[in-house]
Design a protein around this motif. Structure first.
Motif, PDB file in Angstrom:
ATOM      1  N   ASP A  14       0.823  -1.212   0.000  1.00  0.00           N
ATOM      2  CA  ASP A  14       0.000   0.000   0.000  1.00  0.00           C
ATOM      3  C   ASP A  14       0.856   1.260   0.000  1.00  0.00           C
ATOM      4  O   ASP A  14       0.370   2.335   0.329  1.00  0.00           O
ATOM      5  N   ALA A  15       2.112   1.137  -0.368  1.00  0.00           N
ATOM      6  CA  ALA A  15       2.995   2.307  -0.381  1.00  0.00           C
ATOM      7  C   ALA A  15       3.302   2.736  -1.808  1.00  0.00           C
ATOM      8  O   ALA A  15       4.370   3.244  -2.105  1.00  0.00           O
ATOM      9  N   GLN A  16       2.326   2.500  -2.707  1.00  0.00           N
ATOM     10  CA  GLN A  16       2.497   2.917  -4.082  1.00  0.00           C
ATOM     11  C   GLN A  16       1.782   4.245  -4.304  1.00  0.00           C
ATOM     12  O   GLN A  16       0.726   4.473  -3.744  1.00  0.00           O
ATOM     13  N   GLY A  17       2.342   5.093  -5.126  1.00  0.00           N
ATOM     14  CA  GLY A  17       1.710   6.380  -5.389  1.00  0.00           C
ATOM     15  C   GLY A  17       0.704   6.309  -6.512  1.00  0.00           C
ATOM     16  O   GLY A  17       0.159   7.322  -6.929  1.00  0.00           O
ATOM     17  N   VAL A  21      -3.806  -0.530  -4.256  1.00  0.00           N
ATOM     18  CA  VAL A  21      -3.375  -1.291  -3.088  1.00  0.00           C
ATOM     19  C   VAL A  21      -3.472  -2.754  -3.488  1.00  0.00           C
ATOM     20  O   VAL A  21      -4.494  -3.189  -4.039  1.00  0.00           O
ATOM     21  N   THR A  87       8.657   2.264  -4.201  1.00  0.00           N
ATOM     22  CA  THR A  87       7.510   2.662  -3.390  1.00  0.00           C
ATOM     23  C   THR A  87       7.607   4.157  -3.129  1.00  0.00           C
ATOM     24  O   THR A  87       8.542   4.818  -3.575  1.00  0.00           O
ATOM     25  N   THR A  88       6.663   4.665  -2.377  1.00  0.00           N
ATOM     26  CA  THR A  88       6.695   6.088  -2.034  1.00  0.00           C
ATOM     27  C   THR A  88       7.863   6.399  -1.111  1.00  0.00           C
ATOM     28  O   THR A  88       8.188   7.565  -0.887  1.00  0.00           O
ATOM     29  N   HIS A  89       8.497   5.369  -0.571  1.00  0.00           N
ATOM     30  CA  HIS A  89       9.639   5.565   0.324  1.00  0.00           C
ATOM     31  C   HIS A  89      10.980   5.557  -0.421  1.00  0.00           C
ATOM     32  O   HIS A  89      12.024   5.807   0.175  1.00  0.00           O
ATOM     33  N   PRO A 173       3.144  -2.733  -6.351  1.00  0.00           N
ATOM     34  CA  PRO A 173       3.569  -2.985  -5.013  1.00  0.00           C
ATOM     35  C   PRO A 173       4.927  -3.472  -5.127  1.00  0.00           C
ATOM     36  O   PRO A 173       5.433  -3.684  -6.178  1.00  0.00           O
ATOM     37  N   SER A 196      -0.421  -3.312   5.185  1.00  0.00           N
ATOM     38  CA  SER A 196       0.522  -2.361   4.864  1.00  0.00           C
ATOM     39  C   SER A 196       1.942  -2.579   4.980  1.00  0.00           C
ATOM     40  O   SER A 196       2.712  -2.119   4.284  1.00  0.00           O
ATOM     41  N   THR A 197       2.433  -3.308   5.863  1.00  0.00           N
ATOM     42  CA  THR A 197       3.874  -3.358   5.972  1.00  0.00           C
ATOM     43  C   THR A 197       4.447  -4.716   5.731  1.00  0.00           C
ATOM     44  O   THR A 197       5.510  -5.008   6.155  1.00  0.00           O
ATOM     45  N   SER A 199       6.142  -7.410   3.612  1.00  0.00           N
ATOM     46  CA  SER A 199       6.662  -7.529   2.332  1.00  0.00           C
ATOM     47  C   SER A 199       7.652  -8.585   2.230  1.00  0.00           C
ATOM     48  O   SER A 199       8.375  -8.824   3.062  1.00  0.00           O
TER      49      SER A 199
END
Length: 214
Positions: A14-17, A21, A87-89, A173, A196-197, A199
């Motif tokens: 869920d950390a995709q821009g 999800v 990811t967004t990170h 993802p 969410s976290t 992976s």
């Protein structure tokens, strides 16, 4: 209708821009990479992906086995690592660095696979949009490359608009799941859970480190 236990997903991306999800779930005795949309733009993207996969067939292209209302794309889960887990990170290209250390023959085989898949894509009247290393799911054990997250591919020619090519870091993802995946502890590298976290490492669908299909 297929029941997807998203609440008990073993991987969540869920950390995709991109507004999507994705989940790694087990259902009907199999593992799946489930990609959902949360915005109008991501819904258009998944509808476009469904149309693309209906028109294009190639053994290296991970395609959804089910397209549900939403839309929700359900890909088979594949083990592997996404060469760029974006990811967004930020981006994790550790799998790409590992890939670059493979024997030349294995690398050439993977490149041939990408080129051959795009011959099928061209034959179907489609053109590549937003193709980058995050679209490559590589199974280091089987020495096999798959293509995932080709949601922006379009029939050509077409007029480029502002929505045509989203930020690559915002597509699938952790692409190590089926659509994109590689392992289940924390996915994809197809395709691409605990909320969410989780992976594995990025597939499906999907998912890279190793685990999007997306």
């Amino acid at each position: 209708m297929m029941e997807l236990p998203l609440d008990s997903a073993f991987a969540v991306f869920d950390a995709q821009g991109s507004g999507c999800v994705s989940y790694g779930v087990e259902a009907s005795g199999r593992r799946w990479f489930v990609k959902t949309a949360t915005t109008a733009q991501s819904r258009r993207s998944l509808l476009r992906a469904a149309q693309f996969h209906a028109a294009v067939r190639h053994p290296a292209i991970v395609r959804p086995e089910h397209v549900l209302d939403g839309p929700t794309l359900v890909y088979p889960w594949h083990n592997g690592s996404v060469l760029n887990h974006a990811t967004t990170h930020g981006s994790d290209r550790s799998a790409l660095h590992r890939f670059q250390q493979l024997p030349l023959r294995d690398v050439e085989t993977a490149i041939d696979t990408i080129l051959d898949a795009h011959l099928a894509i061209t034959a179907a009247g489609y053109v590549a949009v937003d193709l980058y290393d995050g679209c490559f799911l590589y199974d280091f054990h089987a020495r096999q490359l798959r293509l995932i997250d080709l949601d922006e591919y379009r029939p050509g020619p077409f007029t480029l608009d502002t929505d045509a090519s989203p930020d690559p870091a915002a597509t699938w993802p952790p692409k190590n799941s089926s659509a994109a995946p590689s392992s289940t502890s924390a996915p994809p590298s197809t395709p691409s859970a605990a909320p969410s976290t989780t992976s594995s490492t990025p597939h499906p669908a999907g998912a890279a480190p190793t685990t999007n299909n997306r």
